[in-house]
Design an enzyme around this catalytic site. Structure first.
Site, PDB file in Angstrom:
ATOM      1  N   HIS A  43     -42.431  -9.062  11.033  1.00 19.75           N
ATOM      2  CA  HIS A  43     -41.727  -7.973  11.702  1.00 19.75           C
ATOM      3  C   HIS A  43     -41.596  -6.754  10.791  1.00 19.75           C
ATOM      4  O   HIS A  43     -40.647  -5.989  10.890  1.00 19.75           O
ATOM      5  CB  HIS A  43     -40.355  -8.453  12.184  1.00 19.75           C
ATOM      6  N   HIS A  47     -44.217  -3.230  14.876  1.00 22.16           N
ATOM      7  CA  HIS A  47     -44.563  -4.634  15.136  1.00 22.16           C
ATOM      8  C   HIS A  47     -44.226  -5.037  16.559  1.00 22.16           C
ATOM      9  O   HIS A  47     -43.499  -4.341  17.268  1.00 22.16           O
ATOM     10  CB  HIS A  47     -43.834  -5.557  14.151  1.00 22.16           C
ATOM     11  N   ASP A  49     -42.742  -8.173  18.970  1.00 15.64           N
ATOM     12  CA  ASP A  49     -41.980  -9.422  19.022  1.00 15.64           C
ATOM     13  C   ASP A  49     -42.576 -10.342  20.081  1.00 15.64           C
ATOM     14  O   ASP A  49     -42.803  -9.923  21.220  1.00 15.64           O
ATOM     15  CB  ASP A  49     -40.522  -9.160  19.406  1.00 15.64           C
ATOM     16  N   HIS A  53     -39.797 -15.428  18.955  1.00 13.75           N
ATOM     17  CA  HIS A  53     -38.951 -14.806  17.929  1.00 13.75           C
ATOM     18  C   HIS A  53     -37.478 -15.159  18.149  1.00 13.75           C
ATOM     19  O   HIS A  53     -36.748 -15.456  17.192  1.00 13.75           O
ATOM     20  CB  HIS A  53     -39.166 -13.292  17.973  1.00 13.75           C
ATOM     21  N   HIS A 151     -32.717  -9.026  23.285  1.00 18.17           N
ATOM     22  CA  HIS A 151     -34.018  -9.642  23.030  1.00 18.17           C
ATOM     23  C   HIS A 151     -34.294 -10.786  24.008  1.00 18.17           C
ATOM     24  O   HIS A 151     -35.368 -10.868  24.609  1.00 18.17           O
ATOM     25  CB  HIS A 151     -34.089 -10.180  21.597  1.00 18.17           C
ATOM     26  N   GLU A 163     -41.402  -2.500  18.252  1.00 18.06           N
ATOM     27  CA  GLU A 163     -40.309  -1.854  17.510  1.00 18.06           C
ATOM     28  C   GLU A 163     -40.845  -1.028  16.345  1.00 18.06           C
ATOM     29  O   GLU A 163     -41.929  -1.283  15.819  1.00 18.06           O
ATOM     30  CB  GLU A 163     -39.327  -2.905  17.003  1.00 18.06           C
TER      31      GLU A 163
END
Length: 204
Positions: A43, A47, A49, A53, A151, A163
């Site tokens: 991360h 990156h 996710d 994660h 998330h 992100e």
């Protein structure tokens, strides 16, 4: 015209404290060639996710459907908004399947815990709107004191999360996006290269 909205990955990249270690690069001179060893989190920098994660399931980054990461995309300029709520998104994401949230954080080089982020209600709104990919230019889609619910809400619906983008040079509008993580087998995320191609007149 294209925009590379990927943060430059170096040892000075902004990192999220308490989890990600600073990246390290060690270049070895082997005479006829150079070889660099990398040490970094999945991360680090710009990156993507994977669901695993936060959900710790089998939906790892190598299993994300590329169709979620390649295609038409809308950049939404939110200005100085810190806590992005439903009212900030309503009327601005309808008709889009992929959205990138541009905030005051684009171009920032140091971490600050008051970075812009989605509220849980805004995350639920994006799920209902049928968004398949959401990106943001801050260190996390979720607030610094978040409990993971943002998330989990998005990842549980297989919504890809990008992100730490840099959207500072990108006007609000419609684009074609290509966002490709490394094909890291069984892992929870990956650094990514994200490119936007201009589709035509910008909308505000």
């Amino acid at each position: 015209m294209y925009f590379d909205v990927t943060r430059e990955l170096s040892e000075n990249i902004l990192i999220f404290p308490g989890g990600d270690p600073p990246p390290a690069f060690t270049t070895e001179d082997h005479g006829a060639y150079l070889l660099t060893l990398l040490s970094l989190s999945t991360h680090t920098g710009t990156h993507i996710d994977a669901p695993s994660h936060y959900l710790k399931d089998e939906r790892t980054v190598d299993r994300i459907d590329p169709d979620r990461l390649i295609g038409p995309c809308r950049v939404v300029d939110l200005g100085t908004v810190r806590s992005i709520d439903v009212a900030d998104l309503r009327g601005r994401v309808e008709g889009a399947s992929r959205i990138l949230l541009k905030t005051r954080f684009s171009g920032e080089k140091t971490f600050s815990p008051d970075f812009p982020h989605l509220t849980p209600a805004a995350a639920a709104f994006l799920v209902e709107a049928g968004i398949v990919c959401v990106g943001i230019d801050s260190p996390s889609i979720e607030g610094f004191e978040g409990d993971g619910s943002v998330h989990r809400s998005l990842l549980d619906e297989d919504i890809a999360i990008i992100e730490l983008l840099d959207l500072s040079a990108v006007p609000e509008g419609e684009y074609m996006m290509t966002a490709l993580p490394l094909r890291l087998k069984g892992l929870d995320g990956s650094p990514a290269r994200v490119i936007l191609t201009d589709r035509g007149p910008h909308v505000r």
